[in-house]
Design an enzyme around this catalytic site. Sequence first.
Site, PDB file in Angstrom:
ATOM      1  NE  ARG A   5       1.285   7.375   0.688  1.00  0.00           N
ATOM      2  CZ  ARG A   5       2.159   7.683   1.625  1.00  0.00           C
ATOM      3  NH1 ARG A   5       2.169   7.014   2.764  1.00  0.00           N
ATOM      4  NH2 ARG A   5       3.026   8.662   1.451  1.00  0.00           N
ATOM      5  CE1 TYR A  26     -11.346   5.426  -1.098  1.00  0.00           C
ATOM      6  CE2 TYR A  26     -11.449   7.488   0.131  1.00  0.00           C
ATOM      7  CZ  TYR A  26     -10.709   6.473  -0.477  1.00  0.00           C
ATOM      8  OH  TYR A  26      -9.340   6.529  -0.440  1.00  0.00           O
ATOM      9  CG  ASP A  37      -6.191  -0.250   1.763  1.00  0.00           C
ATOM     10  OD1 ASP A  37      -5.198   0.471   1.928  1.00  0.00           O
ATOM     11  OD2 ASP A  37      -7.193  -0.243   2.513  1.00  0.00           O
ATOM     12  NE  ARG A  67     -11.476  -3.227   2.876  1.00  0.00           N
ATOM     13  CZ  ARG A  67     -10.344  -3.905   2.830  1.00  0.00           C
ATOM     14  NH1 ARG A  67      -9.200  -3.291   2.517  1.00  0.00           N
ATOM     15  NH2 ARG A  67     -10.333  -5.198   3.091  1.00  0.00           N
TER      16      ARG A  67
END
Length: 266
Positions: A50, A110, A52, A197
């Site tokens: 999911r 990522y 962002d 992040r």
Amino acid sequence: MKRIKLTVAYDGTNYCGWQMQSNGITVQTVLNSALSEFLQEKIYTVGASRTDTGVHARGNVAVFDTRAQIPGNKIAFALNQRLPEDIRILGSQEVSPEFHPRFTSTIKTYEYKILNRTFSDPIRRKDSMFWYGKLNLKAMKKAAGYLMGTHDFKSFAAIKGTEGSTVRTIYATRLWKEEDMIHFQIQGNGFLYHMVRIITGTLLKIGQGSWPSEQICQILEARDRSRAGATARACGLTLLKIRYPEWEPDLRNRQNDKFKSISLNV
């Protein structure tokens, strides 16, 4: 009824993340609508990650069930004709009805990109974060290495992501610079809300000399969000790939407890 797996790529700039919500358009909303229109039945996709608002993907995974007779590998071609240019299906295939993209062990990769130069570049503003000033890449790389293994990552999660277990396993990290672009890749069995992040924001604090590389170990041990760096902007983050060892024999045979057999090559 059969289950179809999609590999989905998208530029997340214009979307309020992946998951359907009432306050804005999402990738899942657009995908459900296009599939329902194409297959002439109500379709609801289930996504693996999911992402962002503003986060991109090259390899998110989604599944849906359908009664349609069209071969699974043909769906991508037809669906792409009905999707906006910032969403593309990179592959589609029929999978076992038992396959679930979220309730199956995964290996997620990522990448965060930092444009490190004197002036920003408007062409690269959507897929990287601009950073002016010198950064110590050696210190950042060393700090990222301390994240390897199984840890409690509560310090690196937004409050929203701390309801359940905050323990995750990181298999590999990689940080390098090509010309004026810094690439940070991280691979693990799962990530908390804003985790990559926040890790990136912490690495930037280390890179600019505010903290030593070893500070990241103290941050991990503290299990306190206030001890870590700021949350880096969403635009620099991309979900590169999701793999499923249970369903991919080559991965299942290569895994071991020392994390040495998992590669960041995507």
